[in-house]
Write an enzyme that holds these catalytic residues in place. Structure first.
Site, mmCIF file in Angstrom:
data_model
loop_
_atom_site.group_PDB
_atom_site.id
_atom_site.type_symbol
_atom_site.label_atom_id
_atom_site.label_comp_id
_atom_site.label_asym_id
_atom_site.label_seq_id
_atom_site.Cartn_x
_atom_site.Cartn_y
_atom_site.Cartn_z
ATOM 1 N N GLY A 55 0.809 -1.216 0.000
ATOM 2 C CA GLY A 55 0.000 0.000 0.000
ATOM 3 C C GLY A 55 0.847 1.272 0.000
ATOM 4 O O GLY A 55 0.322 2.373 -0.178
ATOM 5 N N SER A 109 9.518 0.793 2.038
ATOM 6 C CA SER A 109 9.069 -0.082 0.955
ATOM 7 C C SER A 109 9.503 0.421 -0.423
ATOM 8 O O SER A 109 9.296 -0.279 -1.407
ATOM 9 C CB SER A 109 7.540 -0.215 0.997
ATOM 10 N N CYS A 147 -7.618 3.696 7.549
ATOM 11 C CA CYS A 147 -7.360 4.296 6.236
ATOM 12 C C CYS A 147 -7.639 3.261 5.138
ATOM 13 O O CYS A 147 -7.095 2.163 5.156
ATOM 14 C CB CYS A 147 -5.903 4.749 6.197
ATOM 15 N N GLY A 190 -2.277 -1.130 2.515
ATOM 16 C CA GLY A 190 -2.125 -2.401 1.810
ATOM 17 C C GLY A 190 -2.094 -3.547 2.810
ATOM 18 O O GLY A 190 -1.464 -3.445 3.860
ATOM 19 N N TYR A 193 -4.027 -2.668 13.598
ATOM 20 C CA TYR A 193 -5.035 -2.479 14.637
ATOM 21 C C TYR A 193 -6.099 -1.511 14.132
ATOM 22 O O TYR A 193 -5.867 -0.719 13.218
ATOM 23 C CB TYR A 193 -4.415 -1.922 15.931
ATOM 24 N N TYR A 217 4.099 1.945 13.033
ATOM 25 C CA TYR A 217 4.377 3.389 13.023
ATOM 26 C C TYR A 217 5.886 3.568 12.921
ATOM 27 O O TYR A 217 6.539 4.038 13.844
ATOM 28 C CB TYR A 217 3.841 4.048 14.296
HETATM 29 C C1 LIG Z 1 -2.914 7.401 6.701
HETATM 30 C C2 LIG Z 1 -2.424 6.215 7.486
HETATM 31 C C3 LIG Z 1 -3.269 5.599 8.393
HETATM 32 C C4 LIG Z 1 -2.844 4.492 9.133
HETATM 33 N N1 LIG Z 1 -3.704 3.896 9.999
HETATM 34 C C5 LIG Z 1 -3.317 2.766 10.652
HETATM 35 C C6 LIG Z 1 -4.218 2.073 11.513
HETATM 36 O O1 LIG Z 1 -5.360 2.491 11.689
HETATM 37 N N2 LIG Z 1 -3.775 0.932 12.110
HETATM 38 C C7 LIG Z 1 -2.510 0.451 11.916
HETATM 39 O O2 LIG Z 1 -2.173 -0.610 12.442
HETATM 40 N N3 LIG Z 1 -1.635 1.112 11.134
HETATM 41 C C8 LIG Z 1 -2.009 2.244 10.499
HETATM 42 N N4 LIG Z 1 -1.113 2.884 9.696
HETATM 43 C C9 LIG Z 1 0.244 2.366 9.565
HETATM 44 C C10 LIG Z 1 0.282 1.242 8.550
HETATM 45 O O3 LIG Z 1 -0.261 0.071 9.118
HETATM 46 C C11 LIG Z 1 1.730 0.964 8.124
HETATM 47 O O4 LIG Z 1 2.237 2.102 7.479
HETATM 48 C C12 LIG Z 1 1.808 -0.265 7.217
HETATM 49 O O5 LIG Z 1 3.128 -0.726 7.213
HETATM 50 C C13 LIG Z 1 1.353 0.053 5.821
HETATM 51 O O6 LIG Z 1 1.330 -1.070 4.988
HETATM 52 P P1 LIG Z 1 1.339 -0.823 3.398
HETATM 53 O O7 LIG Z 1 1.315 -2.121 2.714
HETATM 54 O O8 LIG Z 1 0.285 0.173 3.056
HETATM 55 O O9 LIG Z 1 2.725 -0.054 3.213
HETATM 56 P P2 LIG Z 1 4.073 -0.390 2.449
HETATM 57 O O10 LIG Z 1 4.825 0.893 2.499
HETATM 58 O O11 LIG Z 1 3.801 -0.961 1.107
HETATM 59 O O12 LIG Z 1 4.757 -1.489 3.338
HETATM 60 C C14 LIG Z 1 5.094 -1.295 4.686
HETATM 61 C C15 LIG Z 1 6.143 -2.314 5.129
HETATM 62 O O13 LIG Z 1 5.696 -3.636 4.893
HETATM 63 C C16 LIG Z 1 6.523 -4.305 3.929
HETATM 64 N N5 LIG Z 1 5.669 -5.017 2.977
HETATM 65 C C17 LIG Z 1 4.682 -4.471 2.228
HETATM 66 N N6 LIG Z 1 4.099 -5.422 1.488
HETATM 67 C C18 LIG Z 1 4.723 -6.590 1.753
HETATM 68 C C19 LIG Z 1 4.564 -7.921 1.276
HETATM 69 N N7 LIG Z 1 3.644 -8.239 0.351
HETATM 70 N N8 LIG Z 1 5.397 -8.883 1.751
HETATM 71 C C20 LIG Z 1 6.349 -8.574 2.677
HETATM 72 N N9 LIG Z 1 6.534 -7.327 3.159
HETATM 73 C C21 LIG Z 1 5.722 -6.332 2.714
HETATM 74 C C22 LIG Z 1 7.277 -3.187 3.244
HETATM 75 O O14 LIG Z 1 8.482 -3.647 2.668
HETATM 76 C C23 LIG Z 1 7.467 -2.207 4.363
HETATM 77 O O15 LIG Z 1 8.513 -2.633 5.202
HETATM 78 C C24 LIG Z 1 -1.521 4.010 8.965
HETATM 79 C C25 LIG Z 1 -0.681 4.643 8.058
HETATM 80 C C26 LIG Z 1 -1.099 5.729 7.329
HETATM 81 C C27 LIG Z 1 -0.150 6.391 6.371
#
Ligand SMILES: Cc1cc2nc3c(=O)[nH]c(=O)nc-3n(C[C@H](O)[C@H](O)[C@H](O)COP(=O)(O)OP(=O)(O)OC[C@H]3O[C@@H](n4cnc5c(N)ncnc54)[C@H](O)[C@@H]3O)c2cc1C
Ligand SMILES: *[C@@H]1O[C@H](CO)[C@@H](O)[C@H](O)[C@H]1NC(C)=O
Ligand SMILES: *[C@@H]1O[C@H](CO)[C@@H](O)[C@H](O)[C@H]1NC(C)=O
Ligand SMILES: *[C@@H]1O[C@H](CO)[C@@H](O)[C@H](O)[C@H]1NC(C)=O
Ligand SMILES: *[C@@H]1O[C@H](CO)[C@@H](O)[C@H](O)[C@H]1NC(C)=O
Ligand SMILES: *[C@@H]1O[C@H](CO)[C@@H](O)[C@H](O)[C@H]1NC(C)=O
Ligand SMILES: *[C@@H]1O[C@H](CO)[C@@H](O)[C@H](O)[C@H]1NC(C)=O
Length: 526
Positions: free
Chosen positions: A104, A112, A168, A172, A182, A468
Site C-alpha cells: 500500500g 518499501s 485508512c 495495503g 489495529y 508506526y
Molecule cells: C494514513 C495512514 C493511516 C494508518 N492507519 C493505521 C491504523 O489504523 N492501524 C494500523 O495498524 N496502522 C495504520 N497505519 C500504519 C500502517 O499500518 C503501516 O504504514 C503499514 O506498514 C502500511 O502497509 P502498506 O502495505 O500500506 O505499506 P508499504 O509501504 O507498502 O509497506 C510497509 C512495510 O511492509 C513491507 N511489505 C509491504 N508489502 C509486503 C509484502 N507483500 N510482503 C512482505 N513485506 C511487505 C514493506 O516492505 C514495508 O517494510 C496508517 C498509516 C497511514 C499512512
C-alpha cells in the site's frame, strides 16, 4: 584467407559480446535473468519508461520521499502473478541487488520504496484479489488488496461479517497486516494478525510456501514481525468476525477552554481500557483555531464505536463514564461498513464505492508512538497541551487497549504490547512546507515532544509500534556497538521478548539475509 578472415571477425565479435555481457550493469543482468525466468515484459519499469515516476509515486504516502534527491530504485516490478515475484527474488539475489517490497506504500519511513543501496521494488498493487468463502466465513486476499477493497467485498456479501484492521482505506494488506494491524474492533477481536489463519509467501529461494509448508515458526513471524524481513507475502487467509447488523458511533468534542475538560480526559485513561469489550472510545487531540482564527486551542474528540444499539449503549456509558455526558442525539446507528466511512471522516450517505478510491494525497509528516501503563498526571497533560499549541501542527491519537488485547499472550504473535497497557499514543506531526529547513524544524518538534513524554510512558524498553515506523528508534546508539546490537535496540522496542525468536526464525529461513531493510530482523551473523 577469406575463411580465416571471417573466423577472425567472428572471434572478435564473440569476444566483444562476451565482454559486453560481463561488463553489463547489474540491472541489465537482472533484466536478462528476469526475461529467462518469467513471461512478461509489461511488468518492469526502469527509468527509461516514461511512466516510471508515475508508478513510483503512485503509492508513496510520505511526500518527503518524492523529492528528486531521494534515491530511486533501479527498476519497479509491478508483479501481476506469483511467477513475477519468484523471478524477481531469484534474479535480484543472483545479481546482488537488494529488493524492497511495497503493497500500500503507507510506510512512514518509506522503507518499501527507498534505500541507500542499489535496489529494485517489487510492487504488489496488481495482486489484489479478494475471494470470500461465506460458508467458512473466511477470505483469501492478495497482499496488494487495500483495506477498503477488502471491507467493501466483505460487506457486499454479508453485513454481519467484518475484519479487524486500520481506518485508512488505502492501507495495503501486505504491510499493514504483517506489522500487526489495529483498528476499532481491537478491544473485541484483537489485531488483524490475531485473525489470520493462513498465508502464501515467496521465500529467499523463490519457492512458494503456505502455512503448512512454511511451518508454524515462520507463520508466527510474519504475523506482526514485519513481512519484509522474511519473504514476499502473496496473500493472506482471513478468519472473518461477527458484527451485529447495527453498530453505534459517536464523535463528542470538548474544547479544552471548557470547565472540566482535563477531568474528562484524565478519567478516560482510567475507564477506556476497562470498558465493555463491545465498546471502543478513542481520544483525539487536535490544535484548532478559535474565535476569529487569531488564537489556537486544544480540542479533544472522543470518537466511539459500540457493537450494538444506542439504547444499549447509553446506560453503559452513564454507568461507567458519566463524565462524557453522551446524549442520544450524539449517537448514530448504522451497519458496520457505514462505520468505516464514518471513521474515515466521510459524510453520512457517502457511496460505499468511496472505499475503493485511491488513498489521500501524500503529505509531509513525522510520526512517533508510545505505550502508556499508568495514567498520565493532569499537570503533565496540561504542559503537553501547551507545547502542542505552540507547535500547532501535531495531533495525537490515544487508542485504548484492554478487552481482547489483554487476553492474548505477548508471545502468541511477535506483537508484544498486550496486557498491562492502558493505551497507545500516536504523535502525528504534519505540515505543508516541504523545504529542508521546515522538515528539520518539524522533526525536531516531534523529538522534543517525545523527550518531554519520557517520564510518563513505558521504559526499559521504551516500546514502539512497528507499523508506526520511526527511523529515530534505535538510531541513538554508541558508535562502537555491532550491527546486531543496533538491531537489538530497535528490535526490543518493537518486539520485546519476541525479538530472539524472530532472529532465530530469520536465521533459519534466510541465513544470507537477502530480505532486509533499514530496520529489519537480523540473522545471528548478519
Ligand atoms: C494514513 C495512514 C493511516 C494508518 N492507519 C493505521 C491504523 O489504523 N492501524 C494500523 O495498524 N496502522 C495504520 N497505519 C500504519 C500502517 O499500518 C503501516 O504504514 C503499514 O506498514 C502500511 O502497509 P502498506 O502495505 O500500506 O505499506 P508499504 O509501504 O507498502 O509497506 C510497509 C512495510 O511492509 C513491507 N511489505 C509491504 N508489502 C509486503 C509484502 N507483500 N510482503 C512482505 N513485506 C511487505 C514493506 O516492505 C514495508 O517494510 C496508517 C498509516 C497511514 C499512512
Ligand atoms: C519499459 O520499456 C521497455 C523498453 O522499451 C519495454 O520493453 C517495456 O515493456 C516497458 N515497460 C512497461 C511496463 O511498459
Ligand atoms: C535506457 O536507455 C539508454 C539510452 O537509450 C540505454 O543506453 C540503456 O541501456 C537503457 N537502459 C535500460 C535498462 O533499458
Ligand atoms: C480577533 O479577535 C481578537 C480578540 O478576540 C482581536 O483582538 C483581534 O483584533 C481580532 N482580529 C481580527 C483580524 O479581527
Ligand atoms: C449506509 O451507506 C449506504 C451507502 O452510502 C447508504 O445507502 C445507507 O443509507 C447508509 N446507511 C446508514 C444507516 O447510514
Ligand atoms: C534541530 O535540532 C538540532 C539538534 O538539536 C539543531 O542542531 C538544529 O539547529 C535544529 N534545526 C532547526 C531547523 O531548528
Ligand atoms: C563502547 O564504548 C563505551 C564508552 O566509550 C564503553 O563503556 C563500552 O564498553 C564500549 N562497548 C563495546 C561493545 O566495546
Amino acid at each position: 584467407m577469406r575463411n580465416s578472415s571471417f573466423l577472425f571477425t567472428a572471434l572478435i565479435t564473440l569476444m566483444s559480446i562476451s565482454t559486453a555481457i560481463s561488463s553489463q550493469s547489474p540491472l541489465q543482468n537482472f533484466l536478462t535473468c528476469f526475461s529467462h525466468n518469467s513471461h512478461a515484459s509489461k511488468v518492469i519499469y526502469t527509468p527509461n519508461n516514461s511512466s516510471f515516476s508515475t508508478i513510483l509515486n503512485k503509492k508513496m504516502y510520505n511526500k518527503k520521499f518524492q523529492s528528486p534527491t531521494t534515491p530511486k530504485p533501479l527498476a519497479i516490478i509491478a508483479a501481476k502473478d506469483a511467477s513475477h515475484v519468484q523471478a524477481t527474488v531469484i534474479c535480484a539475489k543472483s545479481n546482488n541487488i537488494q529488493i524492497r517490497i511495497r503493497s500500500g506504500g503507507h510506510d512512514y519511513e518509506g522503507y518499501s520504496y527507498v534505500s541507500d543501496v542499489p535496489f529494485v521494488v517489487i510492487d504488489m498493487f496488481n495482486i489484489n484479489s479478494v475471494d470470500i468463502n461465506l460458508k467458512e466465513e473466511t477470505a483469501w486476499v492478495g497482499s496488494g488488496a487495500t483495506v477498503g477493497k477488502i471491507n467493501y467485498n466483505i460487506a457486499k456479501k454479508d453485513n454481519n461479517l467484518a475484519f479487524p484492521s486500520g481506518i485508512c482505506f488505502s492501507l495495503g494488506s501486505g504491510g499493514h497486516y504483517s506489522g500487526g494491524g489495529y483498528g476499532n474492533l481491537m478491544r473485541k477481536y484483537g489485531l488483524s494478525v490475531d485473525n489470520i489463519i493462513d498465508a502464501k509467501i515467496v521465500d529467499a529461494n523463490g519457492n512458494i510456501l503456505d502455512r503448512k509448508s512454511m511451518g508454524e515458526d515462520l507463520f508466527w513471524a510474519i504475523r506482526g514481525g514485519g513481512g519484509a524481513s522474511f519473504g514476499v507475502i502473496l496473500s493472506w487467509k482471513l478468519k472473518l468476525v461477527q458484527v451485529p447488523s447495527q453498530l453505534t458511533v459517536f464523535d463528542v468534542k470538548r474544547n479544552v477552554d471548557e470547565e472540566g475538560a482535563i477531568d474528562v480526559v484524565y478519567k478516560w485513561q482510567l475507564v477506556a481500557p476497562k470498558l465493555h469489550k463491545d465498546l471502543f472510545i478513542t481520544l483525539k487531540t487536535n490544535v484548532v483555531q478559535i474565535g476569529n482564527g487569531s488564537k489556537n486551542a486544544i480540542q479533544i474528540s472522543f470518537i466511539g464505536q459500540f457493537l450494538g444499539t444506542t439504547e444499549k449503549l447509553l446506560p453503559l456509558i452513564s454507568e461507567s463514564f458519566p463524565e462524557l455526558n453522551l446524549k442520544k442525539s450524539d449517537c448514530f446507528s448504522m451497519p458496520w461498513i457505514n462505520t468505516t466511512l464514518f471513521w474515515y471522516g466521510k459524510p453520512f450517505g457517502s457511496p460505499l464505492e468511496e472505499l475503493l478510491v485511491d488513498g489521500p494525497p501524500s503529505i509531509y509528516f513525522k510520526s512517533k508512538s508510545d505505550y502508556v501503563k499508568k495514567p498520565i498526571p493532569k499537570v503533565a497533560i496540561k504542559s503537553l497541551w501547551k507545547k502542542l499549541i505552540q507547535g500547532k501542527t501535531m495531533y495525537m491519537d490515544w487508542n485504548p487497549y484492554g478487552g481482547r488485547m489483554e487476553e492474548i499472550l505477548p508471545s502468541q504473535t511477535p506483537f508484544p504490547h498486550r496486557a498491562g497497557n492502558l493505551f497507545k499514543i500516536q504523535y502525528f506531526n504534519n505540515w505543508i512546507d516541504g523545504s529542508p529547513k521546515s522538515i528539520e524544524q518539524h522533526v525536531n518538534f516531534s523529538r522534543s515532544i517525545y523527550k518531554f513524554m519520557t517520564p510518563y510512558v513505558s521504559n526499559s524498553p521504551r516500546e514502539a509500534f512497528l507499523n508506526y515506523r520511526d527511523a529515530d528508534i534505535g538510531a541513538n546508539h554508541p558508535s562502537n556497538i555491532t550491527k546486531f546490537d543496533i538491531a537489538k535496540t530497535y528490535g526490543r522496542k518493537f518486539f520485546k521478548g519476541n525479538f530472539e525468536r524472530l532472529v532465530s526464525v530469520k536465521t533459519k529461513v534466510d541465513p544470507k539475509n537477502f530480505f532486509r531493510y533499514e530496520q529489519s530482523i537480523p540473522t545471528l551473523t548478519h
